[in-house]
Design an enzyme around this catalytic site. Structure first.
Site, PDB file in Angstrom:
ATOM      1  N   CYS A 105       0.810  -1.222   0.000  1.00 13.78           N
ATOM      2  CA  CYS A 105       0.000   0.000   0.000  1.00 13.78           C
ATOM      3  C   CYS A 105       0.838   1.265   0.000  1.00 13.78           C
ATOM      4  CB  CYS A 105      -0.912   0.023   1.216  1.00 13.78           C
ATOM      5  SG  CYS A 105      -2.253  -1.170   1.092  1.00 13.78           S
ATOM      6  N   ILE A 106       2.093   1.174   0.421  1.00 13.81           N
ATOM      7  CA  ILE A 106       2.882   2.397   0.553  1.00 13.81           C
ATOM      8  C   ILE A 106       4.124   2.348  -0.346  1.00 13.81           C
ATOM      9  CG2 ILE A 106       4.200   3.847   2.147  1.00 13.81           C
ATOM     10  CD1 ILE A 106       2.279   3.011   4.344  1.00 13.81           C
TER      11      ILE A 106
END
Lengths: 106, 181
Positions: A105-106
């Site tokens: 997600c990052i």
């Protein structure tokens, strides 16, 4: 799944256009993939730094790098990554490198 | 007689054929732009907004982050490195409200969460905002909040592009999605 012609070879790609089997990828497919997905060609040495890093990551860790990891470890910083691949550096470099969409997600 | 039946049958078949929906491939829906409003000054108020914004840029989506009210702490030079988890009035913490209010509890919870964040190699808030700025996202402060808290542009981190009005925000957000956190 669809079969598409890349560098004169039939290759299987998924709905988003990622190669299903990364081992089918060859370097001469990269430019065609870049053209297909809106990345400026000819690909520069800087593009290739990212593409090669992505393939290395995939074969070592099972997934390509996220933008954060690319920015920290590939030798190309976040700003430049977005100049090279404006519509999403991790996703597009993975697409061009013939590996699946990176997870994370990052 | 037989002919008539055949004709009718053909007619029915023909009319059915025209009713059948056309087989068309729907183009995949995409989001072109998101504008994210950050109004809370807690870690759990700020972090998700940053993840959403960063994730959107990584998908090639245009992003504007608009910091307002207590969310301004995330872009305040002296405060952005001291963002805390809210332990009072937060049922998700699974602790009694009185316990959450004891001195040092919020600091401890923040420390524990920060350790986890670091262990996962996620960036802390200052680094995260710098990274999002580098991805080309716009970072804006709300004029009303700047006035309310008596801030100036000098109080805010260098990544802030501009202090804007709510009208400017809507103009900027036009045609895209708006997320409020």
């Amino acid at each position: 799944m669809t079969i598409t012609q890349l560098a004169g070879k039939p290759v299987e790609v998924n709905d988003e256009g990622f190669l299903v089997d990364p081992t089918e990828w060859t370097e001469d497919m990269a430019t065609e993939l870049a053209d297909l997905h809106g990345v400026d060609t000819p690909l520069t040495d800087r593009h290739w730094v990212v593409i090669n890093y992505m393939r290395k990551e995939y074969f070592e860790n099972g997934t390509g790098a996220t933008v954060r990891k690319l920015g920290k470890a590939s030798g190309v910083n976040t700003k430049e990554l977005f100049q090279l691949f404006p519509k999403g550096p991790a996703k597009l470099s993975a697409m061009i490198a013939g590996i699946p969409k990176p997870k994370g997600c990052i | 007689m037989t002919n008539t039946i055949t004709d009718n049958a053909t007619e029915v078949a023909e009319s059915k054929a025209t009713i059948e929906p056309k087989q068309t491939i729907e183009p995949k829906q995409t989001i072109e732009k998101v504008s994210i409003i950050v109004s809370k000054g807690s870690l759990e108020g700020i972090y998700p907004a940053l993840i959403m914004g960063n994730g959107a840029r990584n998908e090639g989506i245009e992003v504007n982050l608009f910091f307002t009210f207590f969310g301004m702490d995330a872009i305040h030079k002296e405060r952005h490195d001291h963002i805390k988890v809210a332990t009072v009035g937060n049922p998700g913490m699974h602790m009694a409200t009185w316990a959450g209010g004891l001195p040092g509890v919020s600091a401890l919870a923040t420390k524990m969460m920060s350790k986890k964040i670091e262990a996962l190699d996620f960036p802390d808030i200052p680094e995260f905002i710098e990274m999002i700025h580098d991805t080309g996202a716009g970072i804006y402060a709300c004029l009303a909040s700047v006035d309310l808290f008596g801030f100036t542009k000098d109080d805010l981190i260098e990544q802030v592009d501009e202090i804007i009005t709510v009208g400017d925000f809507y103009e900027m957000a036009a045609g895209g999605q708006i997320i409020f956190t």
